[in-house]
Design a protein around this motif. Sequence first.
Motif, PDB file in Angstrom:
ATOM      1  N   VAL A  16       0.867  -1.168  -0.003  1.00  0.00           N
ATOM      2  CA  VAL A  16       0.215  -0.037  -0.155  1.00  0.00           C
ATOM      3  C   VAL A  16       0.937   1.487  -0.050  1.00  0.00           C
ATOM      4  CG1 VAL A  16      -1.828   1.463   1.152  1.00  0.00           C
ATOM      5  CG2 VAL A  16      -1.885  -1.215   1.384  1.00  0.00           C
ATOM      6  N   ILE A  21       3.210  -3.986   3.980  1.00  0.00           N
ATOM      7  CA  ILE A  21       2.395  -3.705   5.157  1.00  0.00           C
ATOM      8  C   ILE A  21       2.010  -5.181   5.686  1.00  0.00           C
ATOM      9  CG2 ILE A  21       0.257  -2.858   6.329  1.00  0.00           C
ATOM     10  CD1 ILE A  21       2.464  -0.494   5.480  1.00  0.00           C
ATOM     11  N   THR A  36      -5.264  -1.558  14.841  1.00  0.00           N
ATOM     12  CA  THR A  36      -4.099  -1.017  14.671  1.00  0.00           C
ATOM     13  C   THR A  36      -3.269  -1.332  15.739  1.00  0.00           C
ATOM     14  OG1 THR A  36      -4.164   1.218  15.562  1.00  0.00           O
ATOM     15  CG2 THR A  36      -5.001   0.753  12.926  1.00  0.00           C
ATOM     16  N   LEU A  62      -3.347  -4.734  11.815  1.00  0.00           N
ATOM     17  CA  LEU A  62      -2.224  -4.427  10.780  1.00  0.00           C
ATOM     18  C   LEU A  62      -1.420  -3.707  11.769  1.00  0.00           C
ATOM     19  CD1 LEU A  62      -2.323  -1.061   8.634  1.00  0.00           C
ATOM     20  CD2 LEU A  62      -4.317  -1.683  10.143  1.00  0.00           C
ATOM     21  N   SER A  70       5.960  -4.002   9.378  1.00  0.00           N
ATOM     22  CA  SER A  70       5.738  -3.182   8.333  1.00  0.00           C
ATOM     23  C   SER A  70       6.636  -2.127   7.923  1.00  0.00           C
ATOM     24  CB  SER A  70       4.419  -2.477   8.440  1.00  0.00           C
ATOM     25  OG  SER A  70       3.283  -3.209   8.446  1.00  0.00           O
ATOM     26  N   PHE A  89      -5.241   2.363   3.106  1.00  0.00           N
ATOM     27  CA  PHE A  89      -5.188   1.151   3.617  1.00  0.00           C
ATOM     28  C   PHE A  89      -6.502   0.437   3.416  1.00  0.00           C
ATOM     29  CE2 PHE A  89      -5.776  -2.621   6.431  1.00  0.00           C
ATOM     30  CZ  PHE A  89      -4.159  -3.400   6.143  1.00  0.00           C
TER      31      PHE A  89
END
Length: 286
Positions: A16, A21, A36, A62, A70, A89
């Motif tokens: 992304v 990621i 997150t 993520l 990431s 994202f």
Amino acid sequence: MADPIFSPAVPEFITVDGLRIRFIRTDGEGTPILLTAPWPQSIYAFHGIWSEITPLGPVIALDLPGFGRSEGRPDLMSPQAMGDFLVRFARALSLQRVHAVGPDVGTSALLFAAHSAPDLFESITIGSGGARMDLVGAGLRGVIEAAPGSFGEEDGGPQVVATITRNARHLPPKEAMEDFRASSAGRRWIEAAEYVRAYPRGLARLGELLPSIEAPVLVISGRDDPIVPPSNGDYLAEFLPAAVNVIVAAGHYVWEDAPEEYAALIRDWVQGGHRDPGRFPAKRKV
């Protein structure tokens, strides 16, 4: 092979904005839940709540750019830039509307994202993240105000393991601790710290925007958090139009210290509590 923490799912990568990621996702019905990861941990920070969250709907967790495993980039290491990335994202995964959960650094990023893309958020759960400079703890302020290059160890991995071991009330499993170590190895901790070093300007701007953020917001604060005291949550609850601050008997790592209550609060919030934040029970363990 499925990871023991996330079985039967397994972490994967998506590109992304030119960055690889790391994220993990599960299937399910209903509005997706977007998580997150906190700093200096990673998506493995959710080991204690994963089995409780995944039955609520599709889950996507993520590592934000520059955090966890990431890839990062200097221009993204500020709350507003990270909020803009989160919107990109979500679009990359074709997410139309989500319940977002972002402890620690996700707090400021998600609020900026909610301001720029209000239609994306059904609700937001945040906390343990700096909201106003005069309310952050002395340790975090030390990182923010230190001269460039004067903070952190040459290898941040052992530093992070020691910090989590010292401050979390329950030691994470070895798979998670190894991932936290790898996520901050070498200069990654120092590079990630640039995000909080952008707080003086970023949080001032966020303060101006809070009254215009309409998404319902649940703030979960640790009663004994020395890094981000619960006064940060009180501040957000006062100035956001639809928000409540719930204070849990925990330190900074609420998701580690009190996983059952943390997961229960998220469950009650996404299953209906967000529709009337004023009536959501602000449980306080004192």
